[in-house]
Design a protein around this motif. Structure first.
Motif, short mmCIF file in Angstrom:
data_model
loop_
_atom_site.label_atom_id
_atom_site.label_comp_id
_atom_site.label_asym_id
_atom_site.label_seq_id
_atom_site.Cartn_x
_atom_site.Cartn_y
_atom_site.Cartn_z
N UNK A 94 6.63 9.69 -6.01
CA UNK A 94 7.35 8.43 -5.82
C UNK A 94 6.37 7.26 -5.76
N UNK A 95 5.24 7.45 -5.11
CA UNK A 95 4.20 6.40 -5.09
C UNK A 95 3.74 6.10 -6.52
N UNK A 96 3.55 7.13 -7.31
CA UNK A 96 3.12 6.94 -8.71
C UNK A 96 4.19 6.17 -9.48
N UNK A 97 5.45 6.50 -9.28
CA UNK A 97 6.54 5.78 -9.95
C UNK A 97 6.53 4.31 -9.55
N UNK A 98 6.38 4.04 -8.27
CA UNK A 98 6.34 2.65 -7.80
C UNK A 98 5.18 1.90 -8.45
N UNK A 99 3.99 2.49 -8.44
CA UNK A 99 2.81 1.83 -9.05
C UNK A 99 3.03 1.58 -10.54
N UNK A 100 3.65 2.52 -11.22
CA UNK A 100 3.92 2.38 -12.65
C UNK A 100 4.90 1.24 -12.90
N UNK A 145 11.03 5.78 0.82
CA UNK A 145 9.76 6.38 1.27
C UNK A 145 9.53 6.09 2.75
N UNK A 146 9.77 4.85 3.16
CA UNK A 146 9.55 4.46 4.55
C UNK A 146 10.44 5.27 5.50
N UNK A 147 11.65 5.59 5.03
CA UNK A 147 12.58 6.40 5.84
C UNK A 147 12.35 7.89 5.65
N UNK A 148 11.37 8.24 4.81
CA UNK A 148 11.07 9.64 4.49
C UNK A 148 12.33 10.36 4.02
N UNK A 149 13.08 9.69 3.14
CA UNK A 149 14.37 10.20 2.67
C UNK A 149 14.26 10.61 1.20
N UNK A 150 13.36 11.55 0.92
CA UNK A 150 13.12 11.96 -0.47
C UNK A 150 14.21 12.84 -1.04
N UNK A 155 15.86 -5.50 -12.79
CA UNK A 155 16.39 -4.37 -12.02
C UNK A 155 15.25 -3.57 -11.40
N UNK A 156 14.15 -3.42 -12.16
CA UNK A 156 13.00 -2.66 -11.64
C UNK A 156 12.45 -3.28 -10.37
N UNK A 157 12.43 -4.60 -10.31
CA UNK A 157 11.91 -5.26 -9.11
C UNK A 157 12.73 -4.84 -7.88
N UNK A 158 14.03 -4.81 -8.02
CA UNK A 158 14.88 -4.34 -6.92
C UNK A 158 14.74 -2.86 -6.67
N UNK A 159 14.55 -2.09 -7.73
CA UNK A 159 14.39 -0.64 -7.59
C UNK A 159 13.11 -0.29 -6.84
N UNK A 160 12.06 -1.07 -7.06
CA UNK A 160 10.81 -0.84 -6.32
C UNK A 160 11.06 -0.98 -4.82
N UNK A 161 11.81 -2.00 -4.45
CA UNK A 161 12.14 -2.21 -3.03
C UNK A 161 12.94 -1.02 -2.50
N UNK A 194 4.30 -2.50 -14.82
CA UNK A 194 5.16 -3.04 -15.88
C UNK A 194 5.67 -4.43 -15.52
N UNK A 195 5.87 -4.67 -14.24
CA UNK A 195 6.32 -5.99 -13.83
C UNK A 195 5.23 -7.04 -13.99
#
Length: 94
Positions: free
Chosen positions: A78-84, A27-32, A15-21, A88-89
């Protein structure tokens, strides 16, 4: 670790792999401020800790706290969450 817990951890990582996407897309849509982001970080905050990934839980929790305080998480959070999550992956032992 029991077979059941190992299977649940593996499903969480899938699930995390999909969540990263999804996070990268937001982020790309700047929709924080998106409800999708709010729901995703809240879910990750709880589930990651349950399945033995405290670093993901803490990173998602920081973003969740920003929403709880009436704001939005920063791009850096959000970048930190993605890197984290990506770490883990690569190293799924937790």
């Amino acid at each position: 670790m029991t077979d059941v817990l190992a299977a649940l951890r593996a499903r969480f990582l899938e699930r995390c792999a999909g969540d990263v996407v999804r996070l990268e897309d937001l982020l790309a849509r700047d929709d924080l401020g998106a409800e999708a982001l709010r729901s995703l970080v809240h879910s990750l905050s709880g589930a990651a800790g349950t399945f033995g990934f405290p670093e993901i839980s803490l990173a998602a929790g920081a973003a969740d706290d920003a929403f709880a305080a009436g704001g939005t998480p920063s791009r850096d959070e959000i970048h930190h969450l993605i890197r984290t999550m990506e770490a883990a992956l690569v190293r799924p032992e937790g």
